[in-house]
Design a protein around this motif. Sequence first.
Motif, PDB file in Angstrom:
ATOM      1  N   THR A 228      41.338  43.887  32.326  1.00 56.33           N
ATOM      2  CA  THR A 228      40.667  42.581  31.985  1.00 56.33           C
ATOM      3  C   THR A 228      39.490  42.580  32.964  1.00 56.33           C
ATOM      4  N   ILE A 229      39.832  42.848  34.083  1.00 60.46           N
ATOM      5  CA  ILE A 229      38.527  42.810  35.134  1.00 60.46           C
ATOM      6  C   ILE A 229      37.402  43.697  34.481  1.00 60.46           C
ATOM      7  N   ARG A 230      37.800  44.895  34.145  1.00 65.38           N
ATOM      8  CA  ARG A 230      36.678  45.871  33.651  1.00 65.38           C
ATOM      9  C   ARG A 230      35.877  45.417  32.422  1.00 65.38           C
ATOM     10  N   ALA A 231      36.650  44.750  31.583  1.00 63.67           N
ATOM     11  CA  ALA A 231      36.430  44.407  30.329  1.00 63.67           C
ATOM     12  C   ALA A 231      35.492  43.253  30.525  1.00 63.67           C
ATOM     13  N   ALA A 232      35.777  42.474  31.600  1.00 62.63           N
ATOM     14  CA  ALA A 232      35.002  41.194  31.961  1.00 62.63           C
ATOM     15  C   ALA A 232      33.582  41.670  32.534  1.00 62.63           C
ATOM     16  N   ARG A 233      33.727  42.666  33.147  1.00 60.94           N
ATOM     17  CA  ARG A 233      32.314  43.068  33.640  1.00 60.94           C
ATOM     18  C   ARG A 233      31.515  43.871  32.413  1.00 60.94           C
ATOM     19  N   LYS A 234      32.188  44.383  31.702  1.00 62.50           N
ATOM     20  CA  LYS A 234      31.411  44.683  30.574  1.00 62.50           C
ATOM     21  C   LYS A 234      30.648  43.716  29.612  1.00 62.50           C
ATOM     22  N   TYR A 235      31.756  42.855  29.471  1.00 64.32           N
ATOM     23  CA  TYR A 235      31.333  41.597  28.590  1.00 64.32           C
ATOM     24  C   TYR A 235      30.106  40.778  29.328  1.00 64.32           C
ATOM     25  N   GLN A 236      29.997  40.665  30.580  1.00 59.59           N
ATOM     26  CA  GLN A 236      29.067  40.048  31.336  1.00 59.59           C
ATOM     27  C   GLN A 236      27.658  40.966  31.393  1.00 59.59           C
ATOM     28  N   ASP A 237      27.791  42.457  31.358  1.00 59.41           N
ATOM     29  CA  ASP A 237      26.641  43.271  31.227  1.00 59.41           C
ATOM     30  C   ASP A 237      25.943  42.879  29.813  1.00 59.41           C
ATOM     31  N   ARG A 238      26.890  42.634  28.731  1.00 63.86           N
ATOM     32  CA  ARG A 238      26.206  42.453  27.608  1.00 63.86           C
ATOM     33  C   ARG A 238      25.423  41.342  27.532  1.00 63.86           C
ATOM     34  N   TYR A 239      25.865  40.320  28.383  1.00 59.34           N
ATOM     35  CA  TYR A 239      25.102  39.006  28.096  1.00 59.34           C
ATOM     36  C   TYR A 239      24.100  38.939  29.219  1.00 59.34           C
ATOM     37  N   PHE A 240      24.309  39.339  30.407  1.00 64.66           N
ATOM     38  CA  PHE A 240      23.251  39.048  31.453  1.00 64.66           C
ATOM     39  C   PHE A 240      22.679  40.275  32.084  1.00 64.66           C
ATOM     40  N   GLY A 241      23.418  41.281  32.218  1.00 67.19           N
ATOM     41  CA  GLY A 241      23.094  42.905  32.445  1.00 67.19           C
ATOM     42  C   GLY A 241      22.653  42.658  34.155  1.00 67.19           C
ATOM     43  N   ASP A 242      22.607  41.458  34.643  1.00 73.30           N
ATOM     44  CA  ASP A 242      22.182  41.547  35.971  1.00 73.30           C
ATOM     45  C   ASP A 242      23.610  41.372  37.188  1.00 73.30           C
ATOM     46  N   ASP A 243      23.691  42.355  37.854  1.00 72.29           N
ATOM     47  CA  ASP A 243      25.059  42.429  38.828  1.00 72.29           C
ATOM     48  C   ASP A 243      25.220  41.102  39.586  1.00 72.29           C
ATOM     49  N   SER A 244      24.044  40.336  39.939  1.00 72.32           N
ATOM     50  CA  SER A 244      24.208  39.338  40.939  1.00 72.32           C
ATOM     51  C   SER A 244      24.907  38.179  40.125  1.00 72.32           C
ATOM     52  N   THR A 245      24.746  38.033  38.838  1.00 71.79           N
ATOM     53  CA  THR A 245      25.530  37.063  37.953  1.00 71.79           C
ATOM     54  C   THR A 245      26.999  37.090  37.606  1.00 71.79           C
ATOM     55  N   HIS A 246      27.488  38.183  37.887  1.00 72.89           N
ATOM     56  CA  HIS A 246      29.106  38.640  37.643  1.00 72.89           C
ATOM     57  C   HIS A 246      29.721  37.720  38.612  1.00 72.89           C
ATOM     58  N   SER A 247      30.858  37.528  37.692  1.00 74.98           N
ATOM     59  CA  SER A 247      32.039  36.655  38.214  1.00 74.98           C
ATOM     60  C   SER A 247      32.787  37.437  38.888  1.00 74.98           C
ATOM     61  N   TYR A 248      32.924  38.775  38.415  1.00 79.55           N
ATOM     62  CA  TYR A 248      33.733  39.682  39.103  1.00 79.55           C
ATOM     63  C   TYR A 248      32.764  40.953  39.624  1.00 79.55           C
ATOM     64  N   THR A 249      32.931  41.420  40.727  1.00 79.82           N
ATOM     65  CA  THR A 249      32.367  42.412  41.375  1.00 79.82           C
ATOM     66  C   THR A 249      32.614  43.699  41.243  1.00 79.82           C
ATOM     67  N   LYS A 250      31.888  44.710  41.386  1.00 82.98           N
ATOM     68  CA  LYS A 250      32.448  46.132  41.296  1.00 82.98           C
ATOM     69  C   LYS A 250      33.695  46.377  42.329  1.00 82.98           C
ATOM     70  N   GLN A 251      33.503  45.498  43.378  1.00 85.48           N
ATOM     71  CA  GLN A 251      34.742  45.717  44.510  1.00 85.48           C
ATOM     72  C   GLN A 251      35.889  45.163  43.814  1.00 85.48           C
ATOM     73  N   ASP A 252      35.947  43.924  43.249  1.00 83.94           N
ATOM     74  CA  ASP A 252      37.004  43.507  42.667  1.00 83.94           C
ATOM     75  C   ASP A 252      37.542  44.513  41.501  1.00 83.94           C
ATOM     76  N   GLU A 253      36.904  45.299  40.759  1.00 83.90           N
ATOM     77  CA  GLU A 253      37.201  46.188  39.656  1.00 83.90           C
ATOM     78  C   GLU A 253      37.883  47.462  40.532  1.00 83.90           C
ATOM     79  N   LEU A 254      37.285  47.872  41.749  1.00 84.54           N
ATOM     80  CA  LEU A 254      37.646  49.192  42.477  1.00 84.54           C
ATOM     81  C   LEU A 254      38.858  48.644  43.103  1.00 84.54           C
ATOM     82  N   GLU A 255      39.193  47.557  43.507  1.00 86.43           N
ATOM     83  CA  GLU A 255      40.572  47.104  44.058  1.00 86.43           C
ATOM     84  C   GLU A 255      41.640  46.995  42.956  1.00 86.43           C
ATOM     85  N   ALA A 256      41.262  46.551  41.643  1.00 88.04           N
ATOM     86  CA  ALA A 256      42.209  46.544  40.782  1.00 88.04           C
ATOM     87  C   ALA A 256      42.769  47.863  40.405  1.00 88.04           C
TER      88      ALA A 256
END
Length: 193
Positions: free
Chosen positions: A136-164
């Motif tokens: 879910t977290i990985r898919a959410a980050r991909k989804y956000q990338d398709r809409y915004f493409g800016d890491d600063s606007t992500h609800s989930y961070t790369k750290q959240d993904e790495l912890e999961a």
Amino acid sequence: MALGLAPLTELDAVNEILGTIAESPINSLDAEVVIDASLAMQILKTTSAEVQTSGWWFNRLEGYELVPDVRKEIQLPPNVLKLKASGETTSKVAQRGLRLYDLTNKTYEFETSVTVDLIQGLDFEEMPSSARVYITIRAARKYQDRYFGDDSTHSYTKQDELEALASLKNEDLEFDDPNMLEDSQFVTGLRKP
């Protein structure tokens, strides 16, 4: 009586993905969903297949015997993501569509059964909670990338993904219970006469 927390459902996961772009949640996963929900469902599905292809304790089948049919072909289950020959099987084999192909003899025909280790693609709700959360977290980050493409606007961070992912890998290790003295190819090679 309260039942406590339950693992994410596929609907929960899709709504979590939609929530990352402040989109309204949906009530069901039927075909009549808005485009954003349809895209979220597709990203969740492809991310799930991507993650599961690595092979985890919950979707690996080791020493699985495949038997030829009356045409001497081996039909594969529709949810096979990856496989390799194991055990006594001497031929190299590959998945081609929903059939097994003998790479050594260049044929779809098999005289005897073949033993393989395979990775199955499971439905979202057949997986353990740690896998559902990571996907879910990985898919959410991909989804956000398709809409915004800016890491600063992500609800989930790369750290959240790495912890999961770390949680999922930890559970995989707990299940496998590896032993350096018994499971190491190097140590096994040293013990052989």
